[in-house]
Enzyme design. Structure first.
Site, PDB file in Angstrom:
ATOM      1  N   ILE A  24       0.838  -1.198   0.000  1.00  0.00           N
ATOM      2  CA  ILE A  24       0.000   0.000   0.000  1.00  0.00           C
ATOM      3  C   ILE A  24       0.875   1.250   0.000  1.00  0.00           C
ATOM      4  CG2 ILE A  24      -1.746   1.303   1.256  1.00  0.00           C
ATOM      5  CD1 ILE A  24      -2.812  -1.372   2.327  1.00  0.00           C
ATOM      6  N   ARG A  29      -4.327   1.388  10.588  1.00  0.00           N
ATOM      7  CA  ARG A  29      -4.946   0.751  11.741  1.00  0.00           C
ATOM      8  C   ARG A  29      -5.155   1.782  12.837  1.00  0.00           C
ATOM      9  NH1 ARG A  29      -6.644  -2.574   9.145  1.00  0.00           N
ATOM     10  NH2 ARG A  29      -6.356  -4.834   9.174  1.00  0.00           N
ATOM     11  N   GLU A  54     -12.652   2.032  17.621  1.00  0.00           N
ATOM     12  CA  GLU A  54     -13.633   1.510  16.669  1.00  0.00           C
ATOM     13  C   GLU A  54     -14.469   0.431  17.349  1.00  0.00           C
ATOM     14  OE1 GLU A  54     -12.544   0.241  12.561  1.00  0.00           O
ATOM     15  OE2 GLU A  54     -11.013   1.781  12.745  1.00  0.00           O
ATOM     16  N   HIS A 105     -13.674   3.467   8.124  1.00  0.00           N
ATOM     17  CA  HIS A 105     -12.885   2.268   7.839  1.00  0.00           C
ATOM     18  C   HIS A 105     -13.312   1.633   6.512  1.00  0.00           C
ATOM     19  CE1 HIS A 105     -10.431  -1.131   9.941  1.00  0.00           C
ATOM     20  NE2 HIS A 105     -10.147  -1.058   8.644  1.00  0.00           N
ATOM     21  N   ALA A 152     -10.617  -0.476   1.870  1.00  0.00           N
ATOM     22  CA  ALA A 152     -10.682  -1.518   0.845  1.00  0.00           C
ATOM     23  C   ALA A 152     -12.069  -1.643   0.231  1.00  0.00           C
ATOM     24  CB  ALA A 152     -10.273  -2.861   1.443  1.00  0.00           C
TER      25      ALA A 152
END
Length: 320
Positions: free
Chosen positions: A157, A244, A273, A291, A294
């Protein structure tokens, strides 16, 4: 054989698994019911994303379970070593979502430098009564071109972020404990391309030189960026975290924004979260997403197909 895709799977993944002889179950099972459901339905494969946790209780109490799959990169919600030590295959799809996460990084960067997140909050409220005032408030935008982008974590990434940054005309500096250098290929029209070799630098150099900093590291003990790291950064730095929650000290981040050290932040992940702190959610200088790094159609297709291919390869001898 049965596959429980507890956090969902793309249609292409379902079709590939069914073609391989698997029955795919997409029922969403509550965390506390996962063990019972797997045992009742004799599930062989459990697929998760970030929502479902696969800890020792599931591994110990589900003898039919042969494969645990994570749709995405990070596997901190799975006890990977324990599962493998107990004879379970653990797989993920590290390459499938790189482009999607990297593009979200730049969505946050563009939002921050042009105040889009705040403008989209205030235009519906004041756009018809205070248009000129808002125009003045958001007039001091910044270009990304020519600025230095610091990338902490130079895996798949991080390298994709570098590729996009180079295409925008940014200067790239990267830091990674395990990567010394990487070749970044920037593609152009009609098959033309350039390769740029980037050697990684100490993380301190990123804090010293970067105009914008983006993190691409796994979950870990302690913060990567806390109070002392913010103090070491350039003034008016922009921070993006699509990696994260917990790698940035959010209390220190708020303080750094409020005292003027940090110009803006873009967050896709959070320490608490799925209940981020209200100070984060309400801050006018933080661009927010829930979040979704992706969560593109293309990435989900790639993830589903790649998971299917790995599962079929691992278990094909049992499905004949």
């Amino acid at each position: 054989m049965k596959v429980l895709a507890n956090d969902g799977i793309s249609k292409s993944g379902i079709l590939a698994l069914e073609k391989g002889g698997f029955e795919v179950i997409t029922t969403k099972v509550a965390q506390e019911q996962v063990i019972n459901y797997i045992n009742t339905h004799n599930v062989s494969v459990l697929l998760v994303r970030s929502a479902t946790k696969v800890r020792q209780d599931i591994i110990d109490n589900c003898p039919s379970l042969k494969v645990i799959g994570r749709g995405g990169v990070g596997m901190d919600n799975i006890d990977v070593d324990y599962a493998r030590a107990n004879g379970k295959h653990v797989i993920n799809t590290p390459a499938s979502s790189s482009e999607s996460v990297a593009e979200l990084v730049f969505a946050h960067l563009f939002s921050g430098v042009r105040f889009l997140h705040d403008a989209n909050r205030n235009m519906p409220l004041e756009g018809d009564t205070n248009f000129d005032g808002l125009k003045k408030a958001y007039a001091n935008g910044i270009e990304l071109r020519g600025k230095t982008l610091g990338i902490i974590g130079f895996g798949r990434i991080g390298r994709e972020v570098a590729r996009i940054g180079l295409g925008l005309g940014m200067k790239i500096i990267a830091s990674d404990k395990f990567v010394g250098k990487a070749d970044i290929k920037v593609d152009f029209y009609n098959g033309q391309f350039i390769n740029v070799e980037i050697e990684t630098e100490p993380i301190e150099d990123i804090f010293t030189h970067a105009d914008f900093i983006t993190l691409h590291v796994p979950a870990q003990e302690g913060y990567v960026i806390g109070k002392s790291e913010f103090e070491a950064m350039k003034n008016d730095v922009g921070i993006v975290n699509c990696a994260r929650g917990g790698v940035i000290d959010e209390v220190a981040l708020i303080e750094a924004i409020d005292n003027g050290k940090v110009l803006f932040a873009g967050l896709d992940v959070f320490e608490n979260e799925p209940s981020p702190e209200i100070q984060i959610l309400m801050h006018p200088k933080i661009s927010l997403t829930p979040h979704i790094g992706a969560a593109t159609l293309e990435a989900q297709d790639r993830i589903g197909t790649e998971l299917a291919e790995q599962i079929i390869s691992l278990l094909k001898s049992d499905t004949k």
